[in-house]
Design a protein around this motif. Structure first.
Motif, PDB file in Angstrom:
ATOM      1  N   GLY A  51      24.778   3.235   4.354  1.00 53.38           N
ATOM      2  CA  GLY A  51      23.381   3.986   4.207  1.00 53.38           C
ATOM      3  C   GLY A  51      23.683   5.243   4.266  1.00 53.38           C
ATOM      4  N   ARG A  52      24.224   5.745   5.131  1.00 53.24           N
ATOM      5  CA  ARG A  52      24.290   7.553   4.962  1.00 53.24           C
ATOM      6  C   ARG A  52      25.002   7.814   3.934  1.00 53.24           C
ATOM      7  N   ALA A  53      26.048   7.379   3.283  1.00 57.09           N
ATOM      8  CA  ALA A  53      26.911   7.871   2.117  1.00 57.09           C
ATOM      9  C   ALA A  53      25.799   7.431   1.082  1.00 57.09           C
ATOM     10  N   ALA A  54      25.049   6.510   0.972  1.00 55.26           N
ATOM     11  CA  ALA A  54      24.170   6.461  -0.092  1.00 55.26           C
ATOM     12  C   ALA A  54      23.189   7.376  -0.090  1.00 55.26           C
ATOM     13  N   VAL A  55      22.566   7.965   1.021  1.00 55.09           N
ATOM     14  CA  VAL A  55      21.705   8.872   1.014  1.00 55.09           C
ATOM     15  C   VAL A  55      22.232  10.172   0.682  1.00 55.09           C
ATOM     16  N   ALA A  56      23.526  10.536   1.168  1.00 53.97           N
ATOM     17  CA  ALA A  56      24.240  11.607   0.557  1.00 53.97           C
ATOM     18  C   ALA A  56      24.609  11.875  -0.724  1.00 53.97           C
ATOM     19  N   VAL A  57      24.681  10.730  -1.631  1.00 48.29           N
ATOM     20  CA  VAL A  57      25.098  10.643  -3.105  1.00 48.29           C
ATOM     21  C   VAL A  57      23.801  10.276  -3.825  1.00 48.29           C
ATOM     22  N   GLY A  58      22.730   9.979  -3.080  1.00 46.86           N
ATOM     23  CA  GLY A  58      21.539   9.730  -4.027  1.00 46.86           C
ATOM     24  C   GLY A  58      21.439   8.019  -4.468  1.00 46.86           C
ATOM     25  N   ASP A  59      22.199   7.440  -3.810  1.00 44.49           N
ATOM     26  CA  ASP A  59      22.236   5.838  -4.424  1.00 44.49           C
ATOM     27  C   ASP A  59      21.083   5.172  -3.732  1.00 44.49           C
ATOM     28  N   ARG A  60      19.972   4.969  -4.272  1.00 41.12           N
ATOM     29  CA  ARG A  60      18.858   4.244  -3.826  1.00 41.12           C
ATOM     30  C   ARG A  60      19.129   2.931  -3.576  1.00 41.12           C
ATOM     31  N   ARG A  61      19.696   2.251  -4.869  1.00 40.70           N
ATOM     32  CA  ARG A  61      20.065   0.747  -4.575  1.00 40.70           C
ATOM     33  C   ARG A  61      21.029   0.485  -3.323  1.00 40.70           C
ATOM     34  N   VAL A  62      21.815   1.164  -3.113  1.00 40.17           N
ATOM     35  CA  VAL A  62      22.910   0.932  -2.063  1.00 40.17           C
ATOM     36  C   VAL A  62      21.797   1.309  -0.397  1.00 40.17           C
ATOM     37  N   ALA A  63      21.075   2.232  -0.622  1.00 44.00           N
ATOM     38  CA  ALA A  63      20.030   2.569   0.555  1.00 44.00           C
ATOM     39  C   ALA A  63      19.335   1.545   0.709  1.00 44.00           C
ATOM     40  N   ARG A  64      18.498   0.902  -0.133  1.00 47.72           N
ATOM     41  CA  ARG A  64      17.752  -0.157   0.017  1.00 47.72           C
ATOM     42  C   ARG A  64      18.462  -1.440   0.637  1.00 47.72           C
ATOM     43  N   ARG A  65      19.600  -1.720   0.074  1.00 46.34           N
ATOM     44  CA  ARG A  65      20.458  -2.697   0.683  1.00 46.34           C
ATOM     45  C   ARG A  65      20.732  -2.607   2.202  1.00 46.34           C
ATOM     46  N   ALA A  66      21.004  -1.486   2.452  1.00 47.09           N
ATOM     47  CA  ALA A  66      21.694  -1.054   3.748  1.00 47.09           C
ATOM     48  C   ALA A  66      20.258  -1.210   4.737  1.00 47.09           C
TER      49      ALA A  66
END
Length: 65
Positions: free
Chosen positions: A7-22
């Motif tokens: 989730g932290r990595a997803a926020v850092a790179v702007g990946d909304r799909r992975v952030a949502r899954r996290a």
């Protein structure tokens, strides 16, 4: 612990799909402390969920964001 890091990595790179899954994976543990071992802790899961929610609630940056 893995979903917190993802989730932290997803926020850092702007990946909304992975952030949502996290966020979905972490939601059942909202009242817990994230710990990977007796030595490593990532603090309250709620804090990470709040950060993911803030990222997901913000307008996407550009097309497909």
């Amino acid at each position: 612990m893995l979903w917190i890091l993802a989730g932290r990595a997803a926020v850092a790179v702007g990946d909304r799909r992975v952030a949502r899954r996290a966020a979905e994976a972490l939601a059942p543990a909202a009242g817990e402390i994230a710990a990977g071992s007796g030595v490593l802790t990532a603090g309250p899961v709620r804090a990470h969920l709040d950060a993911l929610a803030a990222f997901l609630d913000a307008p996407p940056d550009g097309p497909g964001g």
